[in-house]
Design an enzyme around this catalytic site. Structure first.
Site, PDB file in Angstrom:
ATOM      1  N   TYR A 149       0.825  -1.216   0.000  1.00 44.48           N
ATOM      2  CA  TYR A 149       0.000   0.000   0.000  1.00 44.48           C
ATOM      3  C   TYR A 149       0.860   1.269   0.000  1.00 44.48           C
ATOM      4  O   TYR A 149       0.389   2.342  -0.379  1.00 44.48           O
ATOM      5  CB  TYR A 149      -0.940   0.033   1.215  1.00 44.48           C
ATOM      6  CG  TYR A 149      -1.984  -1.060   1.237  1.00 44.48           C
ATOM      7  CD1 TYR A 149      -2.150  -1.915   0.155  1.00 44.48           C
ATOM      8  CD2 TYR A 149      -2.798  -1.243   2.337  1.00 44.48           C
ATOM      9  CE1 TYR A 149      -3.093  -2.928   0.175  1.00 44.48           C
ATOM     10  CE2 TYR A 149      -3.749  -2.254   2.371  1.00 44.48           C
ATOM     11  CZ  TYR A 149      -3.885  -3.093   1.283  1.00 44.48           C
ATOM     12  OH  TYR A 149      -4.828  -4.099   1.308  1.00 44.48           O
ATOM     13  N   LYS A 194       3.476 -15.712   1.378  1.00 44.44           N
ATOM     14  CA  LYS A 194       3.393 -16.379   0.077  1.00 44.44           C
ATOM     15  C   LYS A 194       4.842 -16.634  -0.331  1.00 44.44           C
ATOM     16  O   LYS A 194       5.332 -16.161  -1.375  1.00 44.44           O
ATOM     17  CB  LYS A 194       2.638 -15.460  -0.910  1.00 44.44           C
ATOM     18  CG  LYS A 194       2.246 -16.101  -2.213  1.00 44.44           C
ATOM     19  CD  LYS A 194       1.131 -17.111  -2.094  1.00 44.44           C
ATOM     20  CE  LYS A 194       0.842 -17.747  -3.448  1.00 44.44           C
ATOM     21  NZ  LYS A 194       0.087 -19.010  -3.363  1.00 44.44           N
ATOM     22  N   ASP A 226      -3.216 -18.280   0.662  1.00 43.12           N
ATOM     23  CA  ASP A 226      -4.368 -18.937   0.020  1.00 43.12           C
ATOM     24  C   ASP A 226      -4.891 -20.078   0.897  1.00 43.12           C
ATOM     25  O   ASP A 226      -6.108 -20.247   1.061  1.00 43.12           O
ATOM     26  CB  ASP A 226      -4.035 -19.426  -1.403  1.00 43.12           C
ATOM     27  CG  ASP A 226      -2.627 -19.965  -1.539  1.00 43.12           C
ATOM     28  OD1 ASP A 226      -1.852 -19.889  -0.565  1.00 43.12           O
ATOM     29  OD2 ASP A 226      -2.285 -20.496  -2.612  1.00 43.12           O
ATOM     30  N   ASP A 250      -5.225  -7.210   5.734  1.00 44.82           N
ATOM     31  CA  ASP A 250      -6.429  -6.491   5.322  1.00 44.82           C
ATOM     32  C   ASP A 250      -7.508  -7.498   4.922  1.00 44.82           C
ATOM     33  O   ASP A 250      -8.668  -7.420   5.339  1.00 44.82           O
ATOM     34  CB  ASP A 250      -6.066  -5.586   4.129  1.00 44.82           C
ATOM     35  CG  ASP A 250      -7.143  -4.569   3.827  1.00 44.82           C
ATOM     36  OD1 ASP A 250      -8.161  -4.549   4.523  1.00 44.82           O
ATOM     37  OD2 ASP A 250      -6.964  -3.790   2.870  1.00 44.82           O
ATOM     38  N   ASP A 254     -10.905  -9.012   7.500  1.00 45.63           N
ATOM     39  CA  ASP A 254     -12.304  -8.888   7.069  1.00 45.63           C
ATOM     40  C   ASP A 254     -12.965 -10.260   6.960  1.00 45.63           C
ATOM     41  O   ASP A 254     -14.161 -10.405   7.226  1.00 45.63           O
ATOM     42  CB  ASP A 254     -12.398  -8.148   5.729  1.00 45.63           C
ATOM     43  CG  ASP A 254     -12.461  -6.639   5.942  1.00 45.63           C
ATOM     44  OD1 ASP A 254     -12.280  -6.197   7.087  1.00 45.63           O
ATOM     45  OD2 ASP A 254     -12.688  -5.903   4.967  1.00 45.63           O
TER      46      ASP A 254
END
Ligand code: NAD
Length: 362
Positions: A149, A194, A226, A250, A254
């Site tokens: 970000y 990852k 994943d 993030d 959620d």
């Protein structure tokens, strides 16, 4: 207020927009009660933020508000935004124009989002009954000021790129928070990456393993993002603390909120390295129910509990609030987001939590 100790905490109260002021009023009452009960002093000073601040001053984070925050020991934040302000330029928008500068000013690199399935309300989870009956009690520890970000970005007509960069220092400091938190919970950290494709993830994994050596009592496991997204849905009870970079955190925080079932129950904390923090509900300003007196105050009240725990070290007071909330949930004293047939409003739920706290030995 008279206290037997000389501990005194200055709190900047930024209620914001929509349901923010309604739920904040209940959190303030709860804080006053635990301050009396646990013998510390508090000063709660309100200030404008978000759309309310734009209407009054033209700015989502007025200089006076930022000054108050700098003079305070912690920020208790409500929520900002609403349809009235959606047409403004991005940096003048209530959310972007207030929360991002606050994170930057105070170097709030660490975001904590606990997510629980309360047994009495397991049916709130969209994964009810098979998965919700297994339970969930996780803490998502998300790096908040680095990663993709904030890296170099670019765009032409036909291409675009975002750069992910992490330093050892950035990874170490967030990893330490996760391990420390695990020592106060179930002693397990699952680090999300990852590392099969990303260089930053390989550095992340190596650094986390080094930090783990200082916490021999905590079990560390690594999991690809994943797989983690899938495992949370299949068997969320296997997780204790999830350690994530900014992007993966993030997404997973959620997902955890969705599995828990109601935004009205979920608090969050954003901290820097010296214990200063901004505490806010995971949900937004809920314009659809603002002003109706039906918003769930629990996420705001639990955010205040996190503030007592992480910024002030008032663990007993934080636990007392959490137990009082649990008690009210078990008594089905809840707003209608939890039980559509409920006749309890925001103030009634707040009052029940206050009454529970006032009782001896609860
Ligand atoms: P929202 O979280 O405000 O609302 C989503 C749904 O959850 C709504 O149906 C709402 O009624 C419900 N809800 C949320 N909190 C609740 C509570 N405490 N009690 C009962 N029900 C609750 O998300 P949204 O509708 O996407 O956004 C509304 C506004 O909030 C937007 O302007 C958005 O930008 C802003 N927002 C602000 C923050 C923040 O201040 N940090 C975070 C998210 C969204």
């Amino acid at each position: 207020m008279s206290t037997q100790s000389n501990k005194h905490y200055k709190i900047a109260v930024l209620a914001g927009d929509g349901i923010g002021p309604e739920v904040m009023a209940e959190a303030e009452k709860v804080l006053q009660v635990v301050a009396d009960k646990f013998q510390f002093g508090i000063t709660l000073t309100p200030a404008l933020v978000g759309g309310a601040a734009i209407d009054a001053t033209g700015e989502p984070l007025p200089a006076a508000t930022l000054k108050l925050c700098k003079q305070s020991d912690a920020i208790l934040f409500g929520s900002v935004g609403g349809p009235k302000w959606t047409g403004l330029a991005p940096d003048k928008q209530p959310e972007r124009g207030s929360l991002l500068p606050l994170r930057k000013t105070f170097d709030l690199f660490c975001n904590l989002r606990p997510g629980q399935i309360y047994p009495a309300f397991a049916d709130l989870s969209p994964l009810h009954p098979r998965v919700s009956s297994l339970g969930m009690d996780v803490l998502c520890v998300r790096e908040l000021t680095g990663g993709i970000y904030f890296g170099e970005k670019g765009r032409t007509e036909t291409d675009a790129f975002d750069t992910q960069r992490y330093s050892v220092r950035e990874i170490e400091r967030i990893a330490k928070v996760a391990f420390e938190a695990a020592t106060k919970r179930s002693n397990k950290v699952t680090s999300i990456d990852k590392a099969n494709v990303l260089q930053t993830s390989i550095l992340w994994r190596e650094t986390v393993e080094r930090v783990a050596k200082n916490y021999p009592g905590v079990t560390l496991e690594h999991m690809y993002i994943d797989n983690a997204a899938m495992q949370l849905i299949r068997s969320p009870q296997q997780f204790d603390v999830l350690l994530c970079d900014n992007l993966f955190g993030d997404i997973l925080s959620d997902e955890i909120a969705a599995i828990a079932g109601s935004l009205g129950l979920l608090p969050s904390a954003s901290l820097n390295g010296s214990g200063f923090g901004l505490y806010e509900p995971a949900g937004g300003s809920a314009p659809d129910i603002a002003g109706l007196g039906v918003a769930n105050p629990i996420a705001q009240i639990l955010s205040a509990a996190l503030m007592l725990r992480y910024s002030f070290g008032e663990e007993d007071a934080a636990c007392a609030i959490e137990q009082a909330v649990q008690h009210c949930l078990e008594q089905h004293i809840v707003t209608r987001d939890i039980n559509p047939k409920s006749t309890y409003g925001t103030a009634a739920v707040g009052a029940a939590i206050v009454a529970t706290l006032r009782q001896e030995n609860q």
